[in-house]
Design a protein around this motif. Structure first.
Motif, PDB file in Angstrom:
ATOM      1  N   SER A  70      78.604  80.994  18.719  1.00 28.55           N
ATOM      2  CA  SER A  70      77.193  81.518  18.235  1.00 28.55           C
ATOM      3  C   SER A  70      77.067  82.490  17.013  1.00 28.55           C
ATOM      4  CB  SER A  70      76.506  82.256  19.417  1.00 28.55           C
ATOM      5  OG  SER A  70      76.342  81.331  20.507  1.00 28.55           O
ATOM      6  N   LEU A  71      78.199  83.109  16.967  1.00 27.04           N
ATOM      7  CA  LEU A  71      78.337  84.037  15.806  1.00 27.04           C
ATOM      8  C   LEU A  71      78.575  83.378  14.443  1.00 27.04           C
ATOM      9  CD1 LEU A  71      77.864  86.836  14.845  1.00 27.04           C
ATOM     10  CD2 LEU A  71      80.401  87.366  15.447  1.00 27.04           C
ATOM     11  N   THR A  72      79.713  82.645  14.541  1.00 31.77           N
ATOM     12  CA  THR A  72      80.496  82.143  13.567  1.00 31.77           C
ATOM     13  C   THR A  72      79.701  81.000  12.851  1.00 31.77           C
ATOM     14  OG1 THR A  72      82.718  82.919  14.019  1.00 31.77           O
ATOM     15  CG2 THR A  72      82.555  81.549  12.428  1.00 31.77           C
ATOM     16  N   GLU A  73      79.994  79.730  13.890  1.00 32.12           N
ATOM     17  CA  GLU A  73      78.891  78.592  13.532  1.00 32.12           C
ATOM     18  C   GLU A  73      77.577  78.888  13.367  1.00 32.12           C
ATOM     19  OE1 GLU A  73      80.492  75.180  13.491  1.00 32.12           O
ATOM     20  OE2 GLU A  73      82.321  76.474  13.278  1.00 32.12           O
ATOM     21  N   GLY A  74      76.912  79.256  14.515  1.00 31.08           N
ATOM     22  CA  GLY A  74      75.487  79.382  14.262  1.00 31.08           C
ATOM     23  C   GLY A  74      74.677  80.174  13.350  1.00 31.08           C
ATOM     24  N   ILE A  75      75.405  81.667  13.288  1.00 31.25           N
ATOM     25  CA  ILE A  75      74.476  82.555  12.435  1.00 31.25           C
ATOM     26  C   ILE A  75      75.185  82.873  11.121  1.00 31.25           C
ATOM     27  CG2 ILE A  75      74.221  85.117  12.488  1.00 31.25           C
ATOM     28  CD1 ILE A  75      73.793  84.967  15.475  1.00 31.25           C
ATOM     29  N   ILE A  76      76.301  82.974  11.282  1.00 32.62           N
ATOM     30  CA  ILE A  76      77.233  83.136   9.757  1.00 32.62           C
ATOM     31  C   ILE A  76      77.246  82.023   8.710  1.00 32.62           C
ATOM     32  CG2 ILE A  76      79.209  83.920   8.514  1.00 32.62           C
ATOM     33  CD1 ILE A  76      79.654  85.730  11.067  1.00 32.62           C
ATOM     34  N   LEU A  77      77.716  81.089   9.334  1.00 26.88           N
ATOM     35  CA  LEU A  77      77.946  79.621   8.761  1.00 26.88           C
ATOM     36  C   LEU A  77      76.570  78.858   8.776  1.00 26.88           C
ATOM     37  CD1 LEU A  77      81.528  78.696   9.598  1.00 26.88           C
ATOM     38  CD2 LEU A  77      80.636  80.122   7.557  1.00 26.88           C
ATOM     39  N   GLU A  78      75.739  78.959   9.638  1.00 24.15           N
ATOM     40  CA  GLU A  78      74.442  78.275   9.725  1.00 24.15           C
ATOM     41  C   GLU A  78      74.845  76.816   9.860  1.00 24.15           C
ATOM     42  OE1 GLU A  78      72.094  79.577   6.496  1.00 24.15           O
ATOM     43  OE2 GLU A  78      71.418  81.384   7.801  1.00 24.15           O
ATOM     44  N   LYS A  79      75.578  76.331  10.565  1.00 27.78           N
ATOM     45  CA  LYS A  79      75.941  75.122  10.853  1.00 27.78           C
ATOM     46  C   LYS A  79      74.836  74.485  11.765  1.00 27.78           C
ATOM     47  CE  LYS A  79      80.179  74.850   8.921  1.00 27.78           C
ATOM     48  NZ  LYS A  79      80.450  73.931   7.789  1.00 27.78           N
ATOM     49  N   SER A  80      74.787  73.252  11.582  1.00 26.07           N
ATOM     50  CA  SER A  80      73.583  72.456  12.184  1.00 26.07           C
ATOM     51  C   SER A  80      74.247  72.358  14.018  1.00 26.07           C
ATOM     52  CB  SER A  80      73.497  70.908  11.908  1.00 26.07           C
ATOM     53  OG  SER A  80      74.826  70.285  12.090  1.00 26.07           O
ATOM     54  N   LYS A  81      73.077  72.106  14.713  1.00 24.07           N
ATOM     55  CA  LYS A  81      73.109  72.023  15.984  1.00 24.07           C
ATOM     56  C   LYS A  81      74.444  70.934  16.430  1.00 24.07           C
ATOM     57  CE  LYS A  81      70.638  70.206  19.397  1.00 24.07           C
ATOM     58  NZ  LYS A  81      69.585  69.982  20.117  1.00 24.07           N
ATOM     59  N   SER A  82      74.332  69.874  15.712  1.00 21.44           N
ATOM     60  CA  SER A  82      75.279  68.631  16.125  1.00 21.44           C
ATOM     61  C   SER A  82      76.719  69.119  15.468  1.00 21.44           C
ATOM     62  CB  SER A  82      74.715  67.472  15.417  1.00 21.44           C
ATOM     63  OG  SER A  82      74.690  67.625  14.093  1.00 21.44           O
ATOM     64  N   GLU A  83      76.687  69.553  14.457  1.00 17.37           N
ATOM     65  CA  GLU A  83      78.200  69.973  13.839  1.00 17.37           C
ATOM     66  C   GLU A  83      78.745  70.982  15.025  1.00 17.37           C
ATOM     67  OE1 GLU A  83      78.653  70.668   9.531  1.00 17.37           O
ATOM     68  OE2 GLU A  83      76.740  71.275   9.934  1.00 17.37           O
ATOM     69  N   THR A  84      77.983  71.987  15.671  1.00 21.87           N
ATOM     70  CA  THR A  84      78.533  72.897  16.509  1.00 21.87           C
ATOM     71  C   THR A  84      78.760  72.509  17.700  1.00 21.87           C
ATOM     72  OG1 THR A  84      77.217  74.887  15.375  1.00 21.87           O
ATOM     73  CG2 THR A  84      77.937  75.203  17.681  1.00 21.87           C
ATOM     74  N   GLU A  85      77.945  71.471  18.243  1.00 18.49           N
ATOM     75  CA  GLU A  85      78.433  70.624  19.550  1.00 18.49           C
ATOM     76  C   GLU A  85      79.562  70.036  19.303  1.00 18.49           C
ATOM     77  OE1 GLU A  85      74.716  68.762  21.003  1.00 18.49           O
ATOM     78  OE2 GLU A  85      73.917  70.696  21.652  1.00 18.49           O
ATOM     79  N   LYS A  86      79.870  69.399  18.244  1.00 22.04           N
ATOM     80  CA  LYS A  86      81.225  68.633  18.125  1.00 22.04           C
ATOM     81  C   LYS A  86      82.283  69.855  18.356  1.00 22.04           C
ATOM     82  CE  LYS A  86      79.701  65.127  14.911  1.00 22.04           C
ATOM     83  NZ  LYS A  86      79.591  64.608  13.609  1.00 22.04           N
ATOM     84  N   VAL A  87      82.146  71.033  17.612  1.00 19.16           N
ATOM     85  CA  VAL A  87      83.330  71.770  17.906  1.00 19.16           C
ATOM     86  C   VAL A  87      83.348  72.211  19.523  1.00 19.16           C
ATOM     87  CG1 VAL A  87      83.839  74.537  17.358  1.00 19.16           C
ATOM     88  CG2 VAL A  87      83.024  72.841  15.527  1.00 19.16           C
ATOM     89  N   LEU A  88      82.425  72.678  20.113  1.00 21.61           N
ATOM     90  CA  LEU A  88      81.982  72.799  21.521  1.00 21.61           C
ATOM     91  C   LEU A  88      82.795  71.928  22.318  1.00 21.61           C
ATOM     92  CD1 LEU A  88      78.617  74.506  21.860  1.00 21.61           C
ATOM     93  CD2 LEU A  88      80.823  75.807  21.428  1.00 21.61           C
ATOM     94  N   GLN A  89      82.382  70.455  21.721  1.00 21.38           N
ATOM     95  CA  GLN A  89      82.985  69.625  22.740  1.00 21.38           C
ATOM     96  C   GLN A  89      84.956  69.454  22.503  1.00 21.38           C
ATOM     97  OE1 GLN A  89      81.289  66.703  24.711  1.00 21.38           O
ATOM     98  NE2 GLN A  89      83.618  66.817  25.205  1.00 21.38           N
ATOM     99  N   GLU A  90      85.286  69.634  21.447  1.00 22.43           N
ATOM    100  CA  GLU A  90      86.569  69.640  21.305  1.00 22.43           C
ATOM    101  C   GLU A  90      87.135  71.045  22.076  1.00 22.43           C
ATOM    102  OE1 GLU A  90      88.776  67.976  19.688  1.00 22.43           O
ATOM    103  OE2 GLU A  90      87.393  66.472  19.641  1.00 22.43           O
ATOM    104  N   ALA A  91      86.507  71.968  22.088  1.00 26.22           N
ATOM    105  CA  ALA A  91      86.982  73.248  22.707  1.00 26.22           C
ATOM    106  C   ALA A  91      86.942  73.041  24.218  1.00 26.22           C
ATOM    107  CB  ALA A  91      86.062  74.491  22.467  1.00 26.22           C
ATOM    108  N   ALA A  92      85.915  72.242  24.791  1.00 23.96           N
ATOM    109  CA  ALA A  92      86.044  71.941  26.203  1.00 23.96           C
ATOM    110  C   ALA A  92      87.075  70.971  26.737  1.00 23.96           C
ATOM    111  CB  ALA A  92      84.639  71.223  26.463  1.00 23.96           C
ATOM    112  N   SER A  93      87.237  69.935  25.561  1.00 21.56           N
ATOM    113  CA  SER A  93      88.363  69.076  25.790  1.00 21.56           C
ATOM    114  C   SER A  93      89.753  69.734  25.878  1.00 21.56           C
ATOM    115  CB  SER A  93      88.443  67.895  24.621  1.00 21.56           C
ATOM    116  OG  SER A  93      89.432  67.017  24.623  1.00 21.56           O
TER     117      SER A  93
END
Length: 181
Positions: free
Chosen positions: A149-172
């Motif tokens: 939320s802080l880094t990807e979403g707020i600071i870097l303003e990455k798209s929801k789909s880009e962030t969800e890819k990162v979340l998918q990798e973390a979950a994996s």
């Protein structure tokens, strides 16, 4: 009230502005909350409580990886709905040590009870290693959630789909380390 701070920041909003936006009496805001800092802490505490006790808006998943991904995605979306308010809180935490100390009393790694139950169910169904510490898993997931939320979403303003890819990798990664298929 969150929206007033969202537009003007903490320092740019007066107690009078906040009270007017909430259709409340300035004296009552000061009396019951101790001013705008106390009100900010109260709202933050309510958000944290809701996050820890709230209902998960997705069905239970069959694997640890799937459950972690859905939970991270759920939390990320909720945080992004409150992005402007989170920016105000983070800036206060970074700039004001007294506020930070008060805010950190609420910012615990207490697990969302619904998520904790889902992890317990997965563990009792043999989907999580027997030696896995569920409290530690939740803490790691909490750190990932906040970081996304802080880094990807707020600071870097990455798209929801880009962030969800990162979340998918973390979950994996969590699923491979702690899970069982």
């Amino acid at each position: 009230m969150r929206h007033g701070w969202s537009r003007h920041g903490f320092d740019g909003s007066s107690v009078k502005d906040i009270a007017e936006a909430a259709e409340a009496n300035v004296s009552l805001v000061n009396r019951y909350f101790g001013g705008k800092e106390g009100l900010l802490l109260t709202i933050l505490n309510e958000m944290i409580f809701d996050k820890q006790e709230g209902i998960l808006d997705y069905s239970p998943q069959e694997t640890l990886q799937a459950e972690v991904f859905e939970y991270l995605r759920h939390r990320y979306r909720a945080d992004m709905e409150n992005e402007a308010f989170i920016r105000v809180v983070i800036s206060r935490i970074v700039l004001d040590r007294t506020f930070r100390d008060q805010a950190l009393k609420s910012l615990t790694y207490a697990a969302d009870e619904n998520f904790r139950q889902r992890l317990s169910t997965l563990k009792s169904n043999g989907k999580i290693r027997e030696d896995a510490d569920l409290t530690m898993i939740f803490r790691q997931i909490g750190l990932i959630s906040f970081s996304a939320s802080l880094t990807e979403g707020i600071i870097l303003e990455k798209s929801k789909s880009e962030t969800e890819k990162v979340l998918q990798e973390a979950a994996s990664m969590i699923g491979m380390h702690f899970g069982r298929i």
